[in-house]
Design a protein around this motif. Structure first.
Motif, PDB file in Angstrom:
ATOM      1  N   THR A  49       0.836  -1.210   0.000  1.00  0.00           N
ATOM      2  CA  THR A  49       0.000   0.000   0.000  1.00  0.00           C
ATOM      3  C   THR A  49       0.864   1.251   0.000  1.00  0.00           C
ATOM      4  OG1 THR A  49      -1.808  -1.117   1.112  1.00  0.00           O
ATOM      5  CG2 THR A  49      -1.741   1.268   1.309  1.00  0.00           C
ATOM      6  N   THR A  50       1.903   1.188   0.800  1.00  0.00           N
ATOM      7  CA  THR A  50       2.789   2.342   0.881  1.00  0.00           C
ATOM      8  C   THR A  50       3.376   2.673  -0.492  1.00  0.00           C
ATOM      9  OG1 THR A  50       3.333   1.693   3.141  1.00  0.00           O
ATOM     10  CG2 THR A  50       4.802   3.270   2.086  1.00  0.00           C
ATOM     11  N   ASN A  53       0.692   4.201  -2.694  1.00  0.00           N
ATOM     12  CA  ASN A  53       0.394   5.577  -2.280  1.00  0.00           C
ATOM     13  C   ASN A  53       1.470   6.545  -2.758  1.00  0.00           C
ATOM     14  OD1 ASN A  53      -1.945   4.821  -1.065  1.00  0.00           O
ATOM     15  ND2 ASN A  53      -1.118   4.769   1.019  1.00  0.00           N
ATOM     16  N   ILE A  58       0.015  10.295  -2.934  1.00  0.00           N
ATOM     17  CA  ILE A  58      -0.725  10.584  -1.712  1.00  0.00           C
ATOM     18  C   ILE A  58       0.120  10.278  -0.475  1.00  0.00           C
ATOM     19  CG2 ILE A  58      -3.006  10.355  -2.750  1.00  0.00           C
ATOM     20  CD1 ILE A  58      -3.340   7.674  -1.737  1.00  0.00           C
ATOM     21  N   ASP A  59       1.336   9.887  -0.707  1.00  0.00           N
ATOM     22  CA  ASP A  59       2.314   9.765   0.371  1.00  0.00           C
ATOM     23  C   ASP A  59       3.655  10.118  -0.263  1.00  0.00           C
ATOM     24  OD1 ASP A  59       3.271   9.351   2.879  1.00  0.00           O
ATOM     25  OD2 ASP A  59       2.546   7.290   3.073  1.00  0.00           O
ATOM     26  N   ARG A  85      -3.526  14.050 -10.135  1.00  0.00           N
ATOM     27  CA  ARG A  85      -4.224  12.766  -9.936  1.00  0.00           C
ATOM     28  C   ARG A  85      -5.553  12.760 -10.661  1.00  0.00           C
ATOM     29  NH1 ARG A  85      -2.414  12.819  -4.593  1.00  0.00           N
ATOM     30  NH2 ARG A  85      -4.247  14.000  -4.002  1.00  0.00           N
ATOM     31  N   ASN A  86      -6.244  13.891 -10.571  1.00  0.00           N
ATOM     32  CA  ASN A  86      -7.552  13.984 -11.211  1.00  0.00           C
ATOM     33  C   ASN A  86      -7.445  13.664 -12.694  1.00  0.00           C
ATOM     34  OD1 ASN A  86      -9.667  16.183 -12.624  1.00  0.00           O
ATOM     35  ND2 ASN A  86     -10.493  14.936 -10.962  1.00  0.00           N
ATOM     36  N   PHE A  91      -8.008   5.578  -8.931  1.00  0.00           N
ATOM     37  CA  PHE A  91      -7.696   4.806  -7.722  1.00  0.00           C
ATOM     38  C   PHE A  91      -8.868   3.914  -7.321  1.00  0.00           C
ATOM     39  CE2 PHE A  91      -3.839   5.863  -5.289  1.00  0.00           C
ATOM     40  CZ  PHE A  91      -3.814   4.767  -4.453  1.00  0.00           C
ATOM     41  N   PHE A  93      -9.900   1.202  -4.174  1.00  0.00           N
ATOM     42  CA  PHE A  93      -9.448   0.727  -2.863  1.00  0.00           C
ATOM     43  C   PHE A  93     -10.096  -0.600  -2.523  1.00  0.00           C
ATOM     44  CE2 PHE A  93      -9.568   5.305  -2.954  1.00  0.00           C
ATOM     45  CZ  PHE A  93      -8.319   5.663  -2.484  1.00  0.00           C
ATOM     46  N   THR A  95     -11.694  -1.318   0.432  1.00  0.00           N
ATOM     47  CA  THR A  95     -13.046  -0.946   0.860  1.00  0.00           C
ATOM     48  C   THR A  95     -13.519   0.031  -0.191  1.00  0.00           C
ATOM     49  OG1 THR A  95     -12.070   0.825   2.125  1.00  0.00           O
ATOM     50  CG2 THR A  95     -12.567  -1.195   3.305  1.00  0.00           C
ATOM     51  N   ASN A  97     -15.223   2.533  -0.713  1.00  0.00           N
ATOM     52  CA  ASN A  97     -14.965   3.958  -0.595  1.00  0.00           C
ATOM     53  C   ASN A  97     -15.777   4.844  -1.512  1.00  0.00           C
ATOM     54  OD1 ASN A  97     -13.268   4.065   1.556  1.00  0.00           O
ATOM     55  ND2 ASN A  97     -11.477   3.570   0.329  1.00  0.00           N
ATOM     56  N   ILE A  99     -18.952   7.614  -1.763  1.00  0.00           N
ATOM     57  CA  ILE A  99     -19.580   8.583  -0.871  1.00  0.00           C
ATOM     58  C   ILE A  99     -21.032   8.148  -0.679  1.00  0.00           C
ATOM     59  CG2 ILE A  99     -20.082  11.023  -0.478  1.00  0.00           C
ATOM     60  CD1 ILE A  99     -17.126  10.697  -0.954  1.00  0.00           C
ATOM     61  N   PRO A 100     -21.411   7.833   0.564  1.00  0.00           N
ATOM     62  CA  PRO A 100     -22.714   7.189   0.781  1.00  0.00           C
ATOM     63  C   PRO A 100     -23.918   8.053   0.414  1.00  0.00           C
ATOM     64  CG  PRO A 100     -21.636   7.697   2.874  1.00  0.00           C
ATOM     65  CD  PRO A 100     -20.629   7.939   1.797  1.00  0.00           C
ATOM     66  N   PRO A 111     -15.180  13.078  -9.815  1.00  0.00           N
ATOM     67  CA  PRO A 111     -13.920  13.644 -10.346  1.00  0.00           C
ATOM     68  C   PRO A 111     -14.154  14.610 -11.490  1.00  0.00           C
ATOM     69  CG  PRO A 111     -13.820  11.237 -10.198  1.00  0.00           C
ATOM     70  CD  PRO A 111     -15.247  11.622  -9.960  1.00  0.00           C
ATOM     71  N   ARG A 158     -15.620   5.193 -11.351  1.00  0.00           N
ATOM     72  CA  ARG A 158     -15.159   6.500 -10.891  1.00  0.00           C
ATOM     73  C   ARG A 158     -13.673   6.690 -11.214  1.00  0.00           C
ATOM     74  NH1 ARG A 158     -15.622   7.537  -4.656  1.00  0.00           N
ATOM     75  NH2 ARG A 158     -13.812   6.166  -4.664  1.00  0.00           N
TER      76      ARG A 158
END
Ligand code: ADP
Ligand code: MG
Lengths: 228, 377
Positions: A49-50, A53, A58-59, A85-86, A91, A93, A95, A97, A99-100, A111, A158
């Motif tokens: 993951t690192t 990212n 994002i890291d 990134r846009n 990306f 993931f 989970t 992820n 937006i509920p 995006p 997405r």
């Protein structure tokens, strides 16, 4: 004619936690050509993951060289990275992820809200992306009204709606049943094969690896030699 | 972006509704307090502190005294001037034009009320003519009157409408007062020969307590017992009491403001905390820190302003509708919501919305994406 999408040399990432530090990545060298489907494998905590990212900006790495799509990602400001990134990176993931409070359609459109596209053009893109993942009949459903597999397919839609060059997926099948996982992998394979998307997928599912063009193993922050 | 804000507010409808309702109720209360506060701040400009004493019915300010007391009061040692003074309570042309108008003894009122200065010719004109009236400078300016104007007082609880002519303007003293002949009122009311109260001037000032005692003693066991007190002390006491009230209002107001702030801050903090991961996702797909900040601030603004519109708007409608014009007989006050008050509440709401969301929104915008994502799932 293949161009280099990711070029990494001597990259390390050390997490500093109070008194002790964790070397999540140590001296990584990695090159990824356009159109490749890289499968990153390795046990939990090995730094997958690192690495993902850091490539997506994002890291940030502690040390080493990193060029993604010709850009020195590690040096870019956060706001420039967001825009970058846009445009260039999608990306997905583990989970899902989403937006509920947004419908499938609105989640995929998210995006595009940052682009200059007209709402008509946005609609075209969103519907195309949802069609590609086979959810054109679910556009007005909210995430809670979808199955896990469907949610993950919305997340993929997405990720690809801005037509990015590079697609990142961090254990995209980790939370899915075998059937849904297979569907998601099929979509990713199609994106790679038919739409020439460069994909980096993290997984520790050996079946998932079959879809990749290259597979690399990470162990304790070190990238094992090719074929290991 | 607005759609995103609204959708997020509707995410937890009950919480949004409860918060907005709390803000509305609190701001309604605060508006009411603000109205009283500003109203109390106005009426005492220009109160003068000359040692005038007031003789009124012991039974209460609403009861009257016989007009024949005047001569007996005048005879008390230490009393140098006496004037009848009946509160009349009329307005000029429009009920909104409220002011203090009294029927007085034209001969003596300026001997008692030495704070007000009037030109001797005008004073003479006032005394001469039964329908003459005089008004303080501030009042004259307010209504753009000039000498010779005909002024009819309407709406008095006494049910008479004196038609008067302005013959004089005095400066200083209670310069928002309006005086006309008590004789005229008395006749119009069919010679009931009653007086609201007497104003007396005492000299020397030190004689005041003894004078008060003598007068009240004099009328003890009559059917109109008196209570004599220093008018300035009375007003001053009242002013300082109102000063305390304003202080208390300010205190309560601050507490209410703080409570609203806590309510909104709590809601926003919960809402933001629940959505750190979402903020991270949005950053991942390309939203900037400023976007995230904007969304949360926008939510807080919508929440607070919705409450403010209901609460402050409700108070405005209510108070403007009631159109209360005085706090008590002697304390005219405009209990309507002023434009400054509305402006104040707009600024207050803005301030609260920002203060409530500032810290959590800042944290959400600043968060490390990788870190936030790691804590989900
Ligand atoms: N923010 C962090 N702070 C401290 N240690 C971290 C942090 N993120 C990751 N690590 C550590 O870095 C190592 C690699 O983590 P990660 O990249 O998530 O592994 P993987 O995805 O392969 O399971 C782990 O030992 C993890 O505990
Ligand atoms: Mg991982």
């Amino acid at each position: 004619m293949a161009e280099t999408v990711v070029q990494i040399q001597g990259l390390s990432k050390i997490f500093q936690r109070d008194s002790f530090s964790v070397a999540a990545l140590e001296d990584i060298d990695l090159t990824l050509e356009s159109g490749e489907f890289l499968c990153l494998m390795g046990p939990s905590g090995s730094g997958k993951t690192t690495l993902l990212n850091i490539i997506a900006g994002i890291d940030r790495p502690t040390k080493g060289q990193l060029r993604v799509l010709g850009e020195d990602v590690a040096q870019m400001s956060e706001d420039r990275l967001a825009t970058w990134r846009n445009v260039h990176v999608g990306f997905v993931f583990q989970t899902f992820n989403l937006i509920p409070v947004l419908t499938a359609y609105e989640n995929v459109e998210l995006p595009l809200l940052l682009t200059k596209l007209s709402s008509g053009a946005r609609q075209e893109h969103v519907l195309a992306a949802l069609k590609l993942v086979g959810l054109e009949d679910r556009i007005h459903h909210y995430p809670r009204q979808l199955s896990g597999g469907q949610e993950q397919r919305v997340a993929i839609a997405r990720a690809i709606v801005t037509d990015p060059t590079l697609l990142m997926a961090d254990e995209p099948t980790g939370d899915l049943d075998a059937h849904s996982a297979e569907e998601v992998l099929d979509i990713l394979t199609r994106l790679n094969r038919d739409f020439k998307k460069t994909i980096i997928m993290v997984t520790h599912d050996p079946r998932a690896a079959r879809h990749a063009t290259v597979t690399r193993q990470l162990e304790k922050g070190q990238l094992l030699p090719l074929g290991a | 972006m607005w759609r995103l804000i609204l959708k997020n507010l509707l995410r937890n409808k009950r919480r949004t509704l409860l918060t907005t309702a709390s803000v509305a109720v609190s701001l309604f209360l605060l508006s009411a307090l603000a109205i009283v506060y500003t109203a109390l701040g106005k009426p005492f400009e220009g109160v003068d502190t000359v040692p005038i004493m007031m003789v009124r019915r012991a039974a209460g300010i609403v009861f009257s005294l016989p007009a024949r007391y005047q001569d007996r009061l005048k005879a008390v040692p230490g009393v140098v001037a006496v004037s009848k003074l009946s509160w009349f309570g009329g307005y000029w042309r429009d009920p909104a034009n409220q002011f203090s108008n009294f029927a007085v003894d034209a001969e003596t009122v300026f001997d008692v009320q030495t704070g007000g200065v009037i030109h001797p010719d005008q004073l003479a004109a006032f005394k001469r003519e039964r329908i003459a009236a005089v008004a303080g400078k501030r009042l004259v300016d307010r209504f753009h009157w000039k000498i010779g104007d005909r002024i009819t007082l309407l709406g008095s609880p006494y049910g008479v409408t004196p038609e008067l002519v302005l013959r004089g303007i005095f400066t200083g003293g209670p310069d928002d007062h309006f005086y006309f002949h008590w004789d005229y009122l008395n006749e119009a009311m069919g010679r009931l020969n009653i007086v609201g109260m007497y104003w007396i001037r005492v000299d020397p000032v030190e004689a005041a307590p003894r004078v008060a005692q003598t007068i009240d003693q004099m009328f003890r066991n009559t059917d109109a017992e008196t209570k004599t007190e220093s008018l300035s002390a009375f007003l001053l006491g009242f002013v300082s009491m109102l000063g305390n009230v304003r202080g208390i209002i300010l205190l309560i107001g601050s507490a209410v403001t703080f409570a609203i702030l806590l309510i909104v801050a709590n809601t926003m903090a919960m809402s933001v905390r629940e959505r750190f991961a979402e903020a991270a996702i949005m950053r991942t797909v390309g939203f900037r820190k400023s976007h995230i900040l904007g969304i949360f601030v926008g939510e807080s603004l919508v929440l607070t302003f919705a409450g403010a519109v209901v609460g402050v708007g409700g108070a405005k409608i209510l108070f403007d509708g009631l159109a209360l014009r005085q706090i008590s007989q002697f304390v005219p006050a405009d209990m309507r919501m002023r434009p400054e008050t509305l402006l104040f509440f707009a600024a207050l709401s803005l301030g609260m919305a920002l203060a409530a969301v500032g810290w959590p929104a800042y944290r959400a915008a600043r968060l490390q994406i990788a870190e936030a994502l790691r804590h989900t799932g």
